[in-house]
Design a protein around this motif. Sequence first.
Motif, PDB file in Angstrom:
ATOM      1  N   GLN A 119      -3.022  68.725  79.529  1.00  0.00           N
ATOM      2  CA  GLN A 119      -2.136  69.861  79.789  1.00  0.00           C
ATOM      3  C   GLN A 119      -1.310  69.700  81.061  1.00  0.00           C
ATOM      4  OE1 GLN A 119      -4.128  73.600  80.232  1.00  0.00           O
ATOM      5  NE2 GLN A 119      -2.305  74.791  79.795  1.00  0.00           N
ATOM      6  N   SER A 120      -1.919  69.116  82.107  1.00  0.00           N
ATOM      7  CA  SER A 120      -1.221  69.008  83.387  1.00  0.00           C
ATOM      8  C   SER A 120      -0.033  68.050  83.314  1.00  0.00           C
ATOM      9  CB  SER A 120      -2.194  68.554  84.476  1.00  0.00           C
ATOM     10  OG  SER A 120      -2.720  67.279  84.169  1.00  0.00           O
ATOM     11  N   LEU A 121      -0.051  67.121  82.339  1.00  0.00           N
ATOM     12  CA  LEU A 121       1.032  66.126  82.242  1.00  0.00           C
ATOM     13  C   LEU A 121       2.074  66.479  81.191  1.00  0.00           C
ATOM     14  CD1 LEU A 121      -1.136  62.876  82.417  1.00  0.00           C
ATOM     15  CD2 LEU A 121       0.165  63.906  84.273  1.00  0.00           C
ATOM     16  N   VAL A 122       1.749  67.454  80.345  1.00  0.00           N
ATOM     17  CA  VAL A 122       2.613  67.749  79.197  1.00  0.00           C
ATOM     18  C   VAL A 122       4.057  68.098  79.587  1.00  0.00           C
ATOM     19  CG1 VAL A 122       2.969  69.407  77.330  1.00  0.00           C
ATOM     20  CG2 VAL A 122       0.752  68.349  77.626  1.00  0.00           C
ATOM     21  N   PRO A 123       4.297  69.000  80.551  1.00  0.00           N
ATOM     22  CA  PRO A 123       5.693  69.331  80.876  1.00  0.00           C
ATOM     23  C   PRO A 123       6.495  68.109  81.336  1.00  0.00           C
ATOM     24  CG  PRO A 123       4.179  70.881  81.927  1.00  0.00           C
ATOM     25  CD  PRO A 123       3.358  69.766  81.379  1.00  0.00           C
ATOM     26  N   TYR A 124       5.850  67.259  82.137  1.00  0.00           N
ATOM     27  CA  TYR A 124       6.538  66.064  82.641  1.00  0.00           C
ATOM     28  C   TYR A 124       6.851  65.099  81.492  1.00  0.00           C
ATOM     29  CZ  TYR A 124       4.696  67.858  87.050  1.00  0.00           C
ATOM     30  OH  TYR A 124       4.401  68.657  88.113  1.00  0.00           O
ATOM     31  N   ALA A 125       5.830  64.901  80.632  1.00  0.00           N
ATOM     32  CA  ALA A 125       5.998  63.955  79.518  1.00  0.00           C
ATOM     33  C   ALA A 125       7.087  64.431  78.560  1.00  0.00           C
ATOM     34  CB  ALA A 125       4.667  63.788  78.779  1.00  0.00           C
ATOM     35  N   SER A 126       7.082  65.731  78.236  1.00  0.00           N
ATOM     36  CA  SER A 126       8.074  66.235  77.272  1.00  0.00           C
ATOM     37  C   SER A 126       9.485  66.177  77.852  1.00  0.00           C
ATOM     38  CB  SER A 126       7.723  67.668  76.853  1.00  0.00           C
ATOM     39  OG  SER A 126       7.708  68.524  77.970  1.00  0.00           O
ATOM     40  N   ASP A 127       9.631  66.457  79.139  1.00  0.00           N
ATOM     41  CA  ASP A 127      10.960  66.359  79.763  1.00  0.00           C
ATOM     42  C   ASP A 127      11.478  64.923  79.735  1.00  0.00           C
ATOM     43  OD1 ASP A 127      11.007  69.024  80.268  1.00  0.00           O
ATOM     44  OD2 ASP A 127      10.458  68.884  82.387  1.00  0.00           O
ATOM     45  N   LEU A 128      10.578  63.965  80.013  1.00  0.00           N
ATOM     46  CA  LEU A 128      10.990  62.561  79.995  1.00  0.00           C
ATOM     47  C   LEU A 128      11.387  62.142  78.578  1.00  0.00           C
ATOM     48  CD1 LEU A 128      11.326  59.736  81.196  1.00  0.00           C
ATOM     49  CD2 LEU A 128       8.872  59.384  80.935  1.00  0.00           C
ATOM     50  N   LEU A 129      10.575  62.538  77.596  1.00  0.00           N
ATOM     51  CA  LEU A 129      10.903  62.192  76.210  1.00  0.00           C
ATOM     52  C   LEU A 129      12.259  62.767  75.811  1.00  0.00           C
ATOM     53  CD1 LEU A 129       7.413  62.666  74.533  1.00  0.00           C
ATOM     54  CD2 LEU A 129       8.722  60.552  74.548  1.00  0.00           C
ATOM     55  N   GLU A 130      12.517  64.008  76.229  1.00  0.00           N
ATOM     56  CA  GLU A 130      13.805  64.636  75.899  1.00  0.00           C
ATOM     57  C   GLU A 130      14.966  63.842  76.507  1.00  0.00           C
ATOM     58  OE1 GLU A 130      15.886  69.048  76.004  1.00  0.00           O
ATOM     59  OE2 GLU A 130      14.356  68.560  77.487  1.00  0.00           O
ATOM     60  N   THR A 131      14.802  63.478  77.773  1.00  0.00           N
ATOM     61  CA  THR A 131      15.840  62.665  78.429  1.00  0.00           C
ATOM     62  C   THR A 131      16.057  61.366  77.658  1.00  0.00           C
ATOM     63  OG1 THR A 131      15.107  63.559  80.560  1.00  0.00           O
ATOM     64  CG2 THR A 131      16.493  61.614  80.629  1.00  0.00           C
ATOM     65  N   MET A 132      14.939  60.762  77.233  1.00  0.00           N
ATOM     66  CA  MET A 132      15.022  59.465  76.557  1.00  0.00           C
ATOM     67  C   MET A 132      15.686  59.580  75.192  1.00  0.00           C
ATOM     68  SD  MET A 132      11.363  57.713  77.448  1.00  0.00           S
ATOM     69  CE  MET A 132      11.196  56.627  78.853  1.00  0.00           C
ATOM     70  N   PHE A 133      15.218  60.526  74.349  1.00  0.00           N
ATOM     71  CA  PHE A 133      15.774  60.528  72.993  1.00  0.00           C
ATOM     72  C   PHE A 133      17.217  61.042  72.964  1.00  0.00           C
ATOM     73  CE2 PHE A 133      12.979  64.468  72.484  1.00  0.00           C
ATOM     74  CZ  PHE A 133      14.004  65.405  72.435  1.00  0.00           C
ATOM     75  N   LYS A 134      17.588  61.891  73.910  1.00  0.00           N
ATOM     76  CA  LYS A 134      18.999  62.310  73.989  1.00  0.00           C
ATOM     77  C   LYS A 134      19.877  61.123  74.383  1.00  0.00           C
ATOM     78  CE  LYS A 134      18.751  67.269  74.956  1.00  0.00           C
ATOM     79  NZ  LYS A 134      18.949  68.310  75.983  1.00  0.00           N
ATOM     80  N   ASN A 135      19.401  60.359  75.376  1.00  0.00           N
ATOM     81  CA  ASN A 135      20.144  59.193  75.827  1.00  0.00           C
ATOM     82  C   ASN A 135      20.257  58.161  74.703  1.00  0.00           C
ATOM     83  OD1 ASN A 135      20.244  56.364  77.158  1.00  0.00           O
ATOM     84  ND2 ASN A 135      20.851  57.738  78.808  1.00  0.00           N
ATOM     85  N   HIS A 136      19.154  57.995  73.982  1.00  0.00           N
ATOM     86  CA  HIS A 136      19.126  57.017  72.886  1.00  0.00           C
ATOM     87  C   HIS A 136      20.076  57.425  71.770  1.00  0.00           C
ATOM     88  CE1 HIS A 136      16.553  54.355  70.016  1.00  0.00           C
ATOM     89  NE2 HIS A 136      17.448  53.631  70.676  1.00  0.00           N
ATOM     90  N   LYS A 137      20.104  58.714  71.471  1.00  0.00           N
ATOM     91  CA  LYS A 137      20.986  59.201  70.407  1.00  0.00           C
ATOM     92  C   LYS A 137      22.453  58.944  70.756  1.00  0.00           C
ATOM     93  CE  LYS A 137      22.313  63.336  67.845  1.00  0.00           C
ATOM     94  NZ  LYS A 137      22.158  64.793  67.674  1.00  0.00           N
ATOM     95  N   SER A 138      22.832  59.333  71.968  1.00  0.00           N
ATOM     96  CA  SER A 138      24.229  59.144  72.372  1.00  0.00           C
ATOM     97  C   SER A 138      24.581  57.650  72.422  1.00  0.00           C
ATOM     98  CB  SER A 138      24.495  59.810  73.721  1.00  0.00           C
ATOM     99  OG  SER A 138      23.644  59.264  74.703  1.00  0.00           O
ATOM    100  N   CYS A 139      23.613  56.835  72.846  1.00  0.00           N
ATOM    101  CA  CYS A 139      23.822  55.386  72.935  1.00  0.00           C
ATOM    102  C   CYS A 139      24.015  54.785  71.538  1.00  0.00           C
ATOM    103  CB  CYS A 139      22.623  54.759  73.640  1.00  0.00           C
ATOM    104  SG  CYS A 139      22.826  53.014  73.983  1.00  0.00           S
ATOM    105  N   LEU A 140      23.141  55.161  70.592  1.00  0.00           N
ATOM    106  CA  LEU A 140      23.228  54.627  69.229  1.00  0.00           C
ATOM    107  C   LEU A 140      24.502  55.099  68.534  1.00  0.00           C
ATOM    108  CD1 LEU A 140      19.516  55.032  68.036  1.00  0.00           C
ATOM    109  CD2 LEU A 140      20.695  52.888  68.463  1.00  0.00           C
ATOM    110  N   LYS A 141      24.848  56.388  68.735  1.00  0.00           N
ATOM    111  CA  LYS A 141      26.050  56.937  68.093  1.00  0.00           C
ATOM    112  C   LYS A 141      27.302  56.224  68.592  1.00  0.00           C
ATOM    113  CE  LYS A 141      26.607  61.324  66.910  1.00  0.00           C
ATOM    114  NZ  LYS A 141      26.660  62.799  66.998  1.00  0.00           N
ATOM    115  N   SER A 142      27.323  55.918  69.873  1.00  0.00           N
ATOM    116  CA  SER A 142      28.507  55.270  70.442  1.00  0.00           C
ATOM    117  C   SER A 142      28.667  53.837  69.920  1.00  0.00           C
ATOM    118  CB  SER A 142      28.427  55.255  71.965  1.00  0.00           C
ATOM    119  OG  SER A 142      27.336  54.477  72.390  1.00  0.00           O
ATOM    120  N   GLN A 143      27.541  53.219  69.545  1.00  0.00           N
ATOM    121  CA  GLN A 143      27.598  51.824  69.080  1.00  0.00           C
ATOM    122  C   GLN A 143      27.803  51.728  67.571  1.00  0.00           C
ATOM    123  OE1 GLN A 143      23.898  50.166  70.377  1.00  0.00           O
ATOM    124  NE2 GLN A 143      24.376  50.321  72.549  1.00  0.00           N
TER     125      GLN A 143
END
Length: 1937
Positions: free
Chosen positions: A489-513
């Motif tokens: 539980q103590s790590l969940v907010p940090y982990a979910s925020d990082l995942l969100e940053t990652m998959f948003k970045n990945h989506k924009s990166c893949l779409k652009s390519q």
Amino acid sequence: MGVKKKKQTQVTLLTICHPDLETLRSLADVEGKNLASLLLRCVQLTDGVSQIHYVKQIVPLLEKANKNGMCDPTVRSCLDILAGIYLSLNLKNPLKKVLASSLNGLPEFFLSEAIQSFTSRLQEELNTTDLYSYRKVIDNLSSCMENFDLGRTSVNNLLENVLHFLRKSLIEISEENRKLAGNHIVQTQLMNDLLVGIRVSVMLVQKIPGFQRSRLKSSPTWQSMCELLSIFTKFLTDDDLLQTIQSTSGLAVILFIKTMFHPPEKIPDLISSLLLGSVDCASVPAWLLNCCGDLCCPDVSQSALLFLCQGTLTMLDWQDGRMGPSREALLLDTVHVLFTLSSQIKESTLEMFLSRILVCWTNSAIHVLESSSPSLKDSLNGNSSIVRRLLEYVYTHWEHPLDALRHQTKIIFRNILQMHQLTIEEPEKSDLAADHFILELTESLLRLEWHSKGKYTCLGCLVEYIGIEHILALAKTVPSQILEVMGDQSLVPYASDLLETMFKNHKSCLKSQAVDNTWIDKWHETWVSPLLFILCEGNLDQKSYVIDYYLPKLLNCNPDSLSYMVKILQTSADAKTGSYDSRGALGALMACLRTARAHGHLQSATDAWRDLVSSERIKQGLIHQHCQVRIDTLGLLCESNRSTEIVSTEEMQWIQFFITYNLNSQSPGVRQQICSLLKKLFCRIQESSQVLYKLEQSKSKHEPENELTRQHPSVSLEQYKNFMSSICSSLFEALFPGSSYPTRFSALTILGSVADVFPVPEGHVQTVYQLSHDIDVGRFQTLMECLTGTFEEVKILAFDLLMKLPKTVVQFQDSEKLQGLFQAALELSTSTKPYDCVTASYLLNFLIWQNALPSSLSPQLKTQRVACGDGDKSAAVVENNTLMVIKCLLENLEEEISQAENSLLQAAASFPMYGRVHCITGALQKLSLNSLQLVSEWRPVVEKLIVMSYRLSAVVSPVIQSSSPEGLIPMDTDAESASRLQTILNEIQPRDTNDYFNQAKILKECDSFDLEDLNASMPSIDASTEIKGKEGKTCDVTAQMVLVCCWRSMKEVALLLGSLCQLLPMQPVPGPSDGLLTVEQVKEIGAYFKQHLLQSRHRGAFELAYTGFVKLTEILNRCPNVSLQKLPEQWLWNVLQEIKCSDPSSKLCATRRSAGIPFYIQALLASEPKKGKMDLLKITMKELISLAGPTDDSQSTVPKVHALNILRALFRDTRLGEIIIPYIADGAKAAILGFTSPVWAVRNSSTLLFSTLITRIFGVKRGKDELSKKNRMTGSEFFSRFPELYPFLLKQLEMVANTVDSDTGELNCHPSMFLLLLVLGRLYPSPMDGTCSALSMSPFIPFIMRCGCSPVYRSREMAARALVPFVMTDEIPDTIRTLLAKLPNCTDQCFRQNHIHGTLLQVFHLLQAFSDSKYRMNTYFQQELADVAACTKAKLWLAKRQNPCLVTRAVYIDILFLLTSCLDKPAKGNQPVLEHLGLWEEVRRIISGSELITGFPYTFTAPGLPQYLQSLTKLAIAAMWAVATQAGEQTRDVPVSFSQLLESSFPEVRLLTLEALLERFSATASGLGEKRLLPLLRNMGGTFLTLVMKENHPECLCKILRILHCMDPSEWLPQTEHCVHLTPKEFLIWTMDIASNERSEIQSEALRLASKVIAYHMQTCEETRDLVAPTLKQWVQLVVTSCGDHLPKESRLATAEVLTSTTPFFLTHPRPILGLQDTLALWKCVLTLLQSEEQVIRDAATETVMTALSQEKTCQSTEFAFCQVDASIALDLALAVLCDLLQQWDQLGPGLPVLLGWLLGEGDDLMVCVESAHQVEEDYLFEKTEVNFWAETLIFVKYLYKHLSHLLSKSSWCPLSPERLRHLQRTAAEQCHLLSQLFRELPPAAEFLKTAEFTRLCIQEERTSACLRLLALLEGKQGDSPAAANQLTLPETETAC
């Protein structure tokens, strides 16, 4: 939203003085068109908002006047008045801003007049001399300079005066603040005024242009500025002021220097010299030395230096180049000063300031770099020392307890990346990820453990900076790794925020390519596939957090992924239905749909059901065995992103179905979610109904086609009304007699939500439903009965619901009933059951607030009742009723205290007084005591209350303050009660005074010894005295009753006094006032609390006195009366002085934990205002730490114990938060040094303090793992937060290491070793630690290694564990080789086994850590381990008989076992490493030459023998598995066989062997392991049979029985005669005998085995079936006796499993093999287990029902066959299947009487039940009768009645024998007659006074009624007369069925 707008538009009226008003009246024209008329009308208004409208007309009016081209006297006067109005308005009044805004548009023609007026009025303001009016003037100056041109010009005109005023006000306010030290309230206001004054001074310099001309040093302006600069310097260095004042002063100092110093190019050098403490006084202007002399010396305080840095970074212009080339040097100097301060500052607020200032510094550095500063680029690139230091700061603070500070580290890290980017040359910027610094940073972050929170934020910054593609290239499995962590539980907010940053970045990166949509597949594979795996397979917590945190973010990013997820999950849902501990694909599907709907990704509910999920799946989800699947399905129905979405008919039906089976949830979290979701649904119904009402009214036919128009609004509204009525009916039905606590809690909470969401309509508002319309007398009575429950939460909910109902619903008509309720409440308030007085309190409060007190109350009190209106619930009525009830209770209490003063035993037995006090407190707390109308009547009552409290306390305090209150009985008798009580109290007076720790207690010698005298005079723990109770019955008074009476009385007195202090306004002086408490009374209450906290010994008493005392101290700190405000401080000094003096005559309680003293000091310090300087805390901590430190004075023992105990309490207090952190290092030193004390009490208190500090530093332990990464810290972080501990711990460890092992071999264990190793074992090295750190952990390593030579086994073990975190993973192999090299050779003559053991333990733990590391399957890992294995071979003699010590032999063998398990896998293309090294050969030799083969001498005993045997056995088993795996069918070269191990005489060997075998056999049986057993394990049935008959070790016997159970009976059952000389039948009987007689765990295994054997016989031929037929009766009896509630959980669990496995043979067989009676007995077992209190047993029994439903003959009887359902519906389904089977078997005739017997409860003697309940109530003080948490008798009755009536209503049924029918009718009639007799014997208001008996009788009445109805139906059918049946059938509404 409307309410908020209303609050925002509340504007304080503007008013003007009388002369100005007269002026306006004289100037107003007749037409009312001039400015004076407008202003006059404006000031005469009574509404501030309307005044704003008039103010806005001023400028347009003046613009018209401007056309005349003249400024007449009227306008001039009006402008003057306007200036006065502006300056009179409050700073936050919207009118002030509106007026300023209007006047900004003043025509130029009037400007000079307006400026003159404003300047004149402002001058008057500046001339004020009243110190407490200064704040208003300062606020006016602030508002004049804030977006107000006229004001700014006026201030500029009066610049000299303004500066003079600011100087004067700051000096006077600070002086006043100094004089009023201790008066917190006034000081807070004055400090706030100071802060605003400094801010205005800063604003003045920044915004007023006059300062640009202030270069003339002789001008008055210059002089004033010098004086102000001098004041700011003084404030900056004054640590008694608030830090915000110091901080703002730092800004002002730098700003003033910047403004006054010339030339500006030299400013950076000057400020650098100030910061570095290197000011050259000769080269500095004299004015600066005079003003800032304190800052020019080298020893400036840390805080002043910090705030100077802040001023430097904030006030200087970094963006342009005006400061010249020196700005870069200043920038670098500033950061070096900040780094120095970082290592020195430990106070949390200053740390917070420092982190913000570092952020400011990085921002300034970015500004300078952006202006292309080439010389700075080298100093600030990634490889520079400054950036390394900044990164080190980030790494040591990213886990800081302060959230804000952790956030600052994220910004610093992001700025570091930006700085580095600015230093890179242009060509390199194109590929940032390839940059050496960035690449190294990324790799080091990825290497870090995932438990580090800072890793997530920094990785998130890197993703934004270089893109996710580069990180995925380095670590492809990062998404899965992060999802794995989401179970914490103590790590969940940090982990979910990082995942969100990652998959948003990945989506924009893949779409652009991408050129088409194929990118989505890759995105799904990376981010969605790991999610689906977790949802189906992950653990419970992990799934919950992923659904709550990750899934919504993923769907918001890409809503189209929903269809992809649903498609996959739909396919899996058929295969994976889930279970009680797994959601399965169905659960994952519901979670996805719920999240999607709640976030608006499903268009509407109907679409969701039709397109994505079937109705059957929804119903399965609503009753799924896993609670979260049920919650998610309910959430899918209830939640919607549109609050007005119409609830469909289908949804309403599903909700009704859900409520039927889900109210009785044992999990508080699940109950909370159910209630919350249903409230959301009700809100949707309410809001959508308003839309429907509007639609109905408009009757518009032009609405677009949507959901709203599918049916007429009136139809939907009617459906809503019926649905809500139906829901409420279900909820009221759930409050039946005997309903469980969860059911009542859920039902009442949901009903409360209904009452809240559908309030009584006011005005023209329409509401679709009103709860009050559905409440009749019966339901009202049901709610009243809920007040009698033993759980207070249920009482609270029932009371709140009753209070929400309109007066008309709860009106009482019967005055006799009223009198009965009131008398019941009074009687309950003196009950000896503590929970009864809580019921009394709620009952009395209800009667008070409903104005339903009996009329007899007034004459009883001889008072006149206040005349009330129509009985409305007004404040006056409630106040009068409360007063009457309190007077009544007080009168009774007074009488009871008088009796208790004569006989405390009589009071404890008959009228424990705490109930009365509880009711008084309850009544007071419900009343608003700050707005009383009957003040004159209340005063004497309050005074009497306080006096009574003291009297009651005096009666009970001797017991509470005795040395052993638990065993005290004052044995008074009627004849000599007073003197006897006094004698005994004198004898048990506290003997543990302050000489307790210093001298032993010596008992007095007696010349003569008379046993009778001793018995007469001394109290006994077990003694009890007979006393006549309330009803004249004799009752035993136990010590427990006396103690409970006393400590609860103390508790209630404390809470009452605390409530009085908190709620009642204080009367400041004697004389007429609205206050009810005088100052003297408050002081007396404080003295009372002090006495009891410092002298009580009973924990319950002083803890509760503490609760009351905290309330008092909080009031005192906010009290305007200075003498009261200073009381806590005086009390604190007094008690500290008393602790320090250590006087033997002191009354302080000197127990081992100091009793209430820590609580007392904790209350005084915790109530100190947190926004102040916390001076009391600082001084107290300093005193306590000095007392707790080491001293040579023997007299200091008691103060030291108290100091240590108080420190422990303060460190545990969460309210002190981070304020206490700076003292942790000193506390740790005191604890570690205290452990070396020769006095036990000091060591004890030191241990307790140390334990608290470990928790405070490393956090609360969240798992079983003692050294979990969650509760650890990197060495650099630990020592950077507590730098003083570095040299201390190192020095202490060195001392410990030096005393570890003496040359003489004597035991010499240093006391601190344990604590030191405990602390050090919680540190670990981080890959991010700087190599050049001054706080390196390497110096500790040699000392820890030396501690491994300790002669104490536990110390050696701890040293080995502590060493692991200090060695970097890469360095472990080298360290192991070094340690192995230290071991002696076999030829060495002199060596110590302790040394060898310590070294081997260190090798073992290091090797274990290395094998668990992430290098596990690396070639590097394999090579390093191979090298270690080679070194190990050199010392193999330690594992053989050459080594005489079994302990060291065992550890060496453990090391070999670890190496073999790690290396037993061949590398690619090579033979296994172990074979290559010849290690297996050596292992075989060790085993062959060991005692496992040769045996031990007969009398052999040696230390470590069990450990050695276990280690050797583990290695032998590993060797056998290895040989068996390699040899295939061959079994040669086996060093030892399993048979040899199983024949060992040592149970340790047998047990380990059996565990290994059981693992293999169970894996094969379950299909999880290999399909075929290894040749080594075949044909072992005979061996196990032989063993099972002779095994006498319980655990071994369990394992053998379990192995036989796992094996196929056909393999071993035929061998019984040959192996154990028993036929299969005899073996079965033997097994059942064991199951009947042995202990529970063996019994369970034997029952499982016997059942498997029986099932085997049932499946084989008829002969064997007939063979076991005679034993089946015994087996059934065994099963029946194994499911009793009194048996252990394991036995009942085994029974449930047995029933599940035998269901096809006995429970659902086409013809009952066992006979009907035995078959029904087994079904009764299933039903009993389904009603068990333990969830796990209910779930196991549910499996039985599911198995029964999945049979060919039964699967058609329900829609839930082959589904995983919950126990609540399983009970219903089980009865349905049973009734169906009775028909199929054609056994309805003989079976029906048995089922009717179940319904009636045959076998329960009603009289015996009632008598035993009465006995329990009399005997056991704390027995809460039958507290059922789950099982509900009437639910079983309801289901059974439903299915039997359905069965009987069918035409095809077998008639019942007349004799059996008559017997049942006679039994039911007798039961009915007995019930009516017992009901008549109960007293009035029995539901309150005799709750247990009343509930039992109600339940039995329902059972009898249901039985009679069925018998009537049956008799009607017998006689073929439907009319007769209808006549006899009772109405459905009369029972809970």
